[in-house]
Design a protein around this motif. Structure first.
Motif, PDB file in Angstrom:
ATOM      1  N   GLN A  36       8.567 -13.280  39.405  1.00 33.15           N
ATOM      2  CA  GLN A  36       8.567 -12.138  40.315  1.00 33.15           C
ATOM      3  C   GLN A  36       9.874 -12.184  41.094  1.00 33.15           C
ATOM      4  N   ILE A  37      10.622 -11.075  41.094  1.00 31.13           N
ATOM      5  CA  ILE A  37      11.919 -11.071  41.766  1.00 31.13           C
ATOM      6  C   ILE A  37      11.989 -10.095  42.933  1.00 31.13           C
ATOM      7  N   GLY A  38      10.889  -9.398  43.228  1.00 30.68           N
ATOM      8  CA  GLY A  38      10.914  -8.497  44.371  1.00 30.68           C
ATOM      9  C   GLY A  38       9.683  -7.630  44.424  1.00 30.68           C
ATOM     10  N   TYR A  39       9.699  -6.659  45.362  1.00 30.24           N
ATOM     11  CA  TYR A  39       8.608  -5.700  45.455  1.00 30.24           C
ATOM     12  C   TYR A  39       9.137  -4.360  45.939  1.00 30.24           C
ATOM     13  N   PHE A  40       8.350  -3.323  45.692  1.00 29.47           N
ATOM     14  CA  PHE A  40       8.681  -1.962  46.084  1.00 29.47           C
ATOM     15  C   PHE A  40       7.430  -1.309  46.632  1.00 29.47           C
ATOM     16  N   ASP A  41       7.491  -0.873  47.891  1.00 33.56           N
ATOM     17  CA  ASP A  41       6.365  -0.201  48.535  1.00 33.56           C
ATOM     18  C   ASP A  41       6.702   1.276  48.632  1.00 33.56           C
ATOM     19  N   SER A  42       6.073   2.067  47.793  1.00 36.08           N
ATOM     20  CA  SER A  42       6.396   3.492  47.718  1.00 36.08           C
ATOM     21  C   SER A  42       5.651   4.328  48.749  1.00 36.08           C
ATOM     22  N   THR A  43       4.755   3.731  49.509  1.00 37.66           N
ATOM     23  CA  THR A  43       3.970   4.501  50.472  1.00 37.66           C
ATOM     24  C   THR A  43       4.708   4.752  51.776  1.00 37.66           C
ATOM     25  N   LYS A  44       5.765   4.053  52.042  1.00 37.05           N
ATOM     26  CA  LYS A  44       6.499   4.162  53.296  1.00 37.05           C
ATOM     27  C   LYS A  44       7.735   5.049  53.143  1.00 37.05           C
ATOM     28  N   GLY A  45       7.649   6.299  53.512  1.00 37.80           N
ATOM     29  CA  GLY A  45       8.800   7.207  53.530  1.00 37.80           C
ATOM     30  C   GLY A  45       9.610   7.165  52.255  1.00 37.80           C
ATOM     31  N   ASP A  46      10.843   6.687  52.360  1.00 33.70           N
ATOM     32  CA  ASP A  46      11.722   6.570  51.192  1.00 33.70           C
ATOM     33  C   ASP A  46      11.361   5.378  50.332  1.00 33.70           C
ATOM     34  N   ILE A  51      14.401  -7.121  47.022  1.00 30.77           N
ATOM     35  CA  ILE A  51      14.654  -7.751  45.729  1.00 30.77           C
ATOM     36  C   ILE A  51      15.585  -8.938  45.914  1.00 30.77           C
ATOM     37  N   GLN A  52      15.342  -9.991  45.156  1.00 29.08           N
ATOM     38  CA  GLN A  52      16.228 -11.155  45.164  1.00 29.08           C
ATOM     39  C   GLN A  52      17.414 -10.814  44.259  1.00 29.08           C
ATOM     40  N   GLU A  53      18.515 -10.451  44.870  1.00 27.21           N
ATOM     41  CA  GLU A  53      19.656  -9.949  44.111  1.00 27.21           C
ATOM     42  C   GLU A  53      20.216 -10.983  43.148  1.00 27.21           C
ATOM     43  N   LYS A  82      27.230  -4.280  39.874  1.00 29.62           N
ATOM     44  CA  LYS A  82      27.639  -5.676  39.976  1.00 29.62           C
ATOM     45  C   LYS A  82      27.489  -6.401  38.653  1.00 29.62           C
ATOM     46  N   ALA A  83      26.408  -6.109  37.940  1.00 29.19           N
ATOM     47  CA  ALA A  83      26.168  -6.763  36.656  1.00 29.19           C
ATOM     48  C   ALA A  83      27.227  -6.348  35.642  1.00 29.19           C
ATOM     49  N   LYS A  84      27.635  -5.079  35.670  1.00 27.40           N
ATOM     50  CA  LYS A  84      28.667  -4.611  34.737  1.00 27.40           C
ATOM     51  C   LYS A  84      30.032  -5.235  35.072  1.00 27.40           C
ATOM     52  N   GLU A  85      30.306  -5.416  36.355  1.00 25.75           N
ATOM     53  CA  GLU A  85      31.590  -5.999  36.771  1.00 25.75           C
ATOM     54  C   GLU A  85      31.719  -7.473  36.381  1.00 25.75           C
TER      55      GLU A  85
END
Length: 87
Positions: A36-46, A51-53, A82-85
Protein backbone atom coordinates in the motif's frame (compact mmCIF):
# COMPACT_ATOMS: atom_id res chain seq x y z
CA UNK A 1 3.74 -10.93 -13.70
CA UNK A 2 1.96 -7.69 -14.66
CA UNK A 3 2.30 -5.31 -11.73
CA UNK A 4 -0.27 -2.51 -11.57
CA UNK A 5 -0.75 0.52 -9.37
CA UNK A 6 -4.47 0.83 -8.75
CA UNK A 7 -7.19 1.72 -6.28
CA UNK A 8 -8.85 -0.63 -3.84
CA UNK A 9 -12.08 0.48 -2.20
CA UNK A 10 -12.66 0.70 1.54
CA UNK A 11 -15.23 2.63 3.54
CA UNK A 12 -18.96 2.57 3.97
CA UNK A 13 -21.84 2.92 1.54
CA UNK A 14 -21.59 6.33 -0.21
CA UNK A 15 -18.50 7.16 1.90
CA UNK A 16 -15.84 5.58 -0.22
CA UNK A 17 -12.16 5.86 0.55
CA UNK A 18 -9.59 4.27 -1.72
CA UNK A 19 -6.18 2.83 -0.97
CA UNK A 20 -3.54 3.20 -3.64
CA UNK A 21 -1.90 -0.20 -3.88
CA UNK A 22 0.63 -2.07 -5.97
CA UNK A 23 -0.86 -5.41 -6.99
CA UNK A 24 -0.47 -8.25 -9.43
CA UNK A 25 -2.92 -7.59 -12.27
CA UNK A 26 -4.44 -11.07 -11.93
CA UNK A 27 -5.81 -10.46 -8.43
CA UNK A 28 -9.25 -9.06 -7.64
CA UNK A 29 -9.77 -5.32 -7.12
CA UNK A 30 -10.13 -5.63 -3.35
CA UNK A 31 -8.00 -8.75 -3.07
CA UNK A 32 -4.37 -9.36 -2.30
CA UNK A 33 -1.80 -6.66 -2.96
CA UNK A 34 1.96 -6.29 -2.72
CA UNK A 35 2.22 -2.91 -1.02
CA UNK A 36 0.00 0.00 0.00
CA UNK A 37 1.56 3.31 -1.05
CA UNK A 38 -1.18 5.81 -0.22
CA UNK A 39 -4.86 6.65 -0.01
CA UNK A 40 -7.42 8.88 -1.69
CA UNK A 41 -10.53 10.20 0.06
CA UNK A 42 -12.96 11.36 -2.60
CA UNK A 43 -15.67 12.48 -0.17
CA UNK A 44 -13.87 15.66 0.90
CA UNK A 45 -14.31 18.48 -1.65
CA UNK A 46 -11.54 18.09 -4.22
CA UNK A 47 -10.41 14.93 -2.48
CA UNK A 48 -7.57 14.24 -0.09
CA UNK A 49 -4.60 12.53 -1.71
CA UNK A 50 -1.79 11.14 0.43
CA UNK A 51 0.89 9.11 -1.32
CA UNK A 52 4.41 7.97 -0.50
CA UNK A 53 6.16 9.62 -3.42
CA UNK A 54 9.43 7.70 -3.10
CA UNK A 55 7.65 4.32 -3.17
CA UNK A 56 5.46 5.34 -6.10
CA UNK A 57 8.50 6.48 -8.09
CA UNK A 58 10.31 3.25 -7.23
CA UNK A 59 7.44 1.12 -8.56
CA UNK A 60 7.09 3.26 -11.69
CA UNK A 61 10.82 2.82 -12.36
CA UNK A 62 10.41 -0.95 -11.98
CA UNK A 63 7.74 -0.91 -14.68
CA UNK A 64 4.47 -0.95 -12.75
CA UNK A 65 1.54 0.26 -14.84
CA UNK A 66 -0.85 2.73 -13.18
CA UNK A 67 -4.58 2.49 -13.86
CA UNK A 68 -6.23 5.44 -15.60
CA UNK A 69 -7.51 6.94 -12.35
CA UNK A 70 -4.21 6.48 -10.53
CA UNK A 71 -2.36 7.97 -13.52
CA UNK A 72 -4.53 11.09 -13.16
CA UNK A 73 -3.83 11.30 -9.41
CA UNK A 74 -0.08 10.82 -9.93
CA UNK A 75 -0.09 13.49 -12.64
CA UNK A 76 -1.73 15.96 -10.22
CA UNK A 77 1.10 15.28 -7.75
CA UNK A 78 3.72 15.60 -10.52
CA UNK A 79 5.03 12.06 -10.08
CA UNK A 80 4.54 10.95 -13.68
CA UNK A 81 6.76 13.81 -14.85
CA UNK A 82 9.40 12.96 -12.22
CA UNK A 83 9.40 9.33 -13.30
CA UNK A 84 9.91 10.31 -16.95
CA UNK A 85 12.78 12.66 -16.02
CA UNK A 86 14.67 10.02 -14.04
CA UNK A 87 14.52 7.33 -16.75
Amino acid sequence: MAVKIRLTRIGRHKESIYRIVVADGRFARDGRYIEQIGYFDSTKGDGILNIQEDRALEWLKKGATPSDTVRTLLTKKGLIQKAKETK
